[in-house]
Scaffold this active site. Sequence first.
Site, PDB file in Angstrom:
ATOM      1  N   GLY A 127     -18.212 122.780  -3.647  1.00 11.38           N
ATOM      2  CA  GLY A 127     -17.056 123.269  -2.905  1.00 11.38           C
ATOM      3  C   GLY A 127     -16.059 122.141  -2.684  1.00 11.38           C
ATOM      4  N   GLY A 177     -12.991 122.392  -0.933  1.00 13.00           N
ATOM      5  CA  GLY A 177     -12.008 122.669   0.102  1.00 13.00           C
ATOM      6  C   GLY A 177     -11.942 121.527   1.097  1.00 13.00           C
ATOM      7  CB  ALA A 178     -10.602 121.386   4.567  1.00 11.30           C
ATOM      8  NE  ARG A 224     -13.176 130.085  16.459  1.00  7.73           N
ATOM      9  CZ  ARG A 224     -13.621 130.083  17.709  1.00  7.73           C
ATOM     10  NH1 ARG A 224     -13.437 131.140  18.472  1.00  7.73           N
ATOM     11  NH2 ARG A 224     -14.227 129.033  18.213  1.00  7.73           N
ATOM     12  CB  SER A 248      -9.914 117.262  14.570  1.00 14.37           C
ATOM     13  OG  SER A 248     -10.689 116.584  13.597  1.00 14.37           O
ATOM     14  CB  CYS A 283     -18.699 127.899   9.984  1.00 12.13           C
ATOM     15  SG  CYS A 283     -18.177 126.476  10.973  1.00 12.13           S
ATOM     16  N   GLY A 300     -15.376 120.080   1.844  1.00 12.69           N
ATOM     17  CA  GLY A 300     -15.852 119.253   0.738  1.00 12.69           C
ATOM     18  C   GLY A 300     -15.184 117.894   0.723  1.00 12.69           C
ATOM     19  CD  GLN A 337     -12.036 125.644  10.170  1.00 15.24           C
ATOM     20  OE1 GLN A 337     -12.095 125.651  11.397  1.00 15.24           O
ATOM     21  NE2 GLN A 337     -13.125 125.609   9.423  1.00 15.24           N
TER      22      GLN A 337
END
Length: 480
Positions: free
Chosen positions: A235, A237-238, A52, A115, A50, A240, A120
């Site tokens: 969502g 993912g991480a 870059r 962190s 979100c 969520g 990512q």
Amino acid sequence: MSLLAVGLNHRTASNSLLELAAVSGDDAPKVLGDLVQADHIVEAVVLSTCNRTEIYAEVDTFHGGLADISDQLARVCGVELSELSPHLYVHHEARAVGHLFAVVCGLDSMLVGESQILGQVRAAFRGAQAAGAAGGALAALFQTALRVGKRAHTETSIDAAGASIVSVGLQIAAGSLDVRRPERLSADVTALGDATVLGDATALADVTPSPGASAAPLDPSADLPLDGCRVLIIGAGAVGGLTAATVRRAGARELAVANRTPARAAAIADNHGARVVGLADLAREIGLADLVVSSTGATGLVVAYEMVEQALAARSGRPLVFLDLALPHDIDPAVRELPGVVLVDLESLRVALEGAQVSHDMEAVRALVSAEVTGFLARRGAVRVAPTVVALRAQAAAIASDELDRLRGRLPGLDAREWEMVTGTVRRVVDKLLHAPTVRVQQLANGPGGDSYAEALRELFDLPREVPAVVSAPDLLEQP
């Protein structure tokens, strides 16, 4: 070969341009494939968050590699390169290494010290490996970077600067919920006068923070006022998962999770006592929720204006807060126009965080990064020049051996001791002649244009291009 990092981030580009540049997990293999098929790119990793979108690449020439990467970014964004170029930054060799290390430590994030970037970066690297785009050079770089990031978070207090964008986003959203709780709203409505009624857009605008404003301090460790709230997470993912854990700890009464892949939603639901709901039921679930947090990797809208409008019809004026942590955004920005709705998105977070950064051991992290960059470049230079040094010494040894064989045929009268003295002398002369240039080329390999010195040796001594079988490159991932 040289390393390049080219990209744009929250400091150089608007949210709308970052949305255009975002590369989803589904699109990443195609982008990576296009990159490594370009004329000057040997290896590539795409990091898109979100904050870059960046491309790290091992290239055979600086200018050719830069052109290939820039063209690819322009194609991803769907804009002319001339329009994109003012927003791009370019880092080469040492600066590229330093930039990645700073990114993975959280120094370059919108919320310093967060962190989440560690996961990512790890996912981006693994994705590039799976696509066959990341080889030995970038594997060494990224695995070292991940180790540096772990060191920063365990050996310094950089974490104190902020747990994640999720925590701050939830604070702002929860602050809006707290302001708009019915018992709070009733008092505010009374104060505004008899003409104002609960659910009136004017009254709600008066008592609701503007987008980007926060009713509470931006302290990630602060308690979230979510007691008794119904939360819908879109969502799995991480982000969520982190959201589910955070809102459950904050006392959310009911938690629902929706995701394109139900199994992933079920994994979060099982861990946090939530319900799994289908995407087809989003309008109904939005109608039940107090707070909706969305963070999918979709390229189009997940929550449309009409969906929210339909959900509001069944809410009897009960206020609703959205937190959109996706890039591109999941929730139609136009929902802000609906009465009783607050939308907090990444642009809101950027505004809220401007000037709010606090230094927490940042100098210690910068010192760590600087030392790690120096060490990495030394090892990288040694690996690059090792084949040339070994090839030069092997060639010199072969020439000396051939000449000694010829000499022995001409001097048959030498005994074993005398012949040992001759061979020892010849080999010492060769070693002394080669010592200075081979040591110096290893030193120079760590500086700007280091590859050119090894190349000069190959040209001057007509050395083979292939790596000699005796060369064993040191493992860059093993650190002292």
